[in-house]
Design an enzyme around this catalytic site. Structure first.
Site, PDB file in Angstrom:
ATOM      1  N   ASP A 125      29.999  86.667   1.929  1.00  0.00           N
ATOM      2  CA  ASP A 125      29.563  85.913   0.567  1.00  0.00           C
ATOM      3  C   ASP A 125      28.176  85.378   1.102  1.00  0.00           C
ATOM      4  O   ASP A 125      27.901  84.874   2.189  1.00  0.00           O
ATOM      5  CB  ASP A 125      30.451  84.907   0.361  1.00  0.00           C
ATOM      6  CG  ASP A 125      31.855  85.716  -0.540  1.00  0.00           C
ATOM      7  OD1 ASP A 125      31.625  86.790  -0.876  1.00  0.00           O
ATOM      8  OD2 ASP A 125      32.676  85.000  -0.360  1.00  0.00           O
ATOM      9  N   ASP A 143      31.453  90.699  -6.091  1.00  0.00           N
ATOM     10  CA  ASP A 143      32.185  89.830  -6.975  1.00  0.00           C
ATOM     11  C   ASP A 143      31.468  89.745  -8.050  1.00  0.00           C
ATOM     12  O   ASP A 143      32.168  89.728  -9.314  1.00  0.00           O
ATOM     13  CB  ASP A 143      32.243  88.199  -6.296  1.00  0.00           C
ATOM     14  CG  ASP A 143      32.968  88.380  -4.749  1.00  0.00           C
ATOM     15  OD1 ASP A 143      33.798  89.322  -4.760  1.00  0.00           O
ATOM     16  OD2 ASP A 143      32.281  87.551  -4.169  1.00  0.00           O
TER      17      ASP A 143
END
Length: 182
Positions: A125, A143
């Site tokens: 991330d 995401d």
């Protein structure tokens, strides 16, 4: 149905979008890994940083503090969901663009994070939005694709319910139009 018809007359015609988003996801993650140190944060805007982190859990780091079993649990879920999405895309008539696009976006995100989990045991991330000192959990392109795809799916459901069309009726109507039956 021939392979050509399968890809031109169903939601699989949007598979290219899933592939493009998957490539974008993997390129951005590998760029972050190559150009940043783990936990490094680069301020980009007053509300946004690039911050390289690992997420062994699910959305919002759910189950991240577990003993490692969650890697295989989330890998299995992503694998099953990916297969289901391809099947649903194949069964979606080409006229149902919005739902097919949502399936493609969710598929790209599921596969993008699945690749990370299988290769590393965690998801990479790096998108870090915040207000003041309150940070949203970091996320990635995969995401984002899942979020946008889910939003489009909800929009499609509301649009159909507003028009008084039940999902099963929608498929029957599309099949009837394709076959020329009235």
């Amino acid at each position: 149905m021939s392979a050509k018809n399968l890809f031109s007359n169903t939601g699989l015609r949007w598979l290219w979008l899933a592939i493009v988003m998957l490539i974008l996801d993997q390129l951005t993650k590998q760029s972050v890994v190559a150009l940043m140190d783990y936990r490094e944060s680069i301020n980009v805007l007053p509300f946004f940083n690039l911050t390289y982190v690992h997420n062994p859990g699910a959305a919002f780091s759910f189950l991240a503090d577990q003993g490692g079993w969650q890697r295989w649990f989330f890998t299995a879920i992503a694998g099953v969901v990916s297969i289901l999405l391809v099947v649903w895309m194949a069964k979606t008539p080409k006229q149902d663009k919005l739902i097919a696009i949502s399936f493609a976006l969710i598929l790209s995100g599921a596969v993008g994070n699945l690749i990370d989990r299988m290769m590393f045991g965690y998801v990479i991330d790096f998108l870090d939005f915040y207000v003041g000192n309150k940070h949203w959990p970091a996320f990635n392109v995969a995401d984002s694709a899942i979020f946008v795809g889910a939003g489009l799916m909800i929009l499609d459901a509301f649009r159909d319910s507003k028009n008084g069309v039940e999902p099963s009726e929608k498929n029957i109507e599309s099949e009837t139009k394709d076959s020329g039956v009235k």
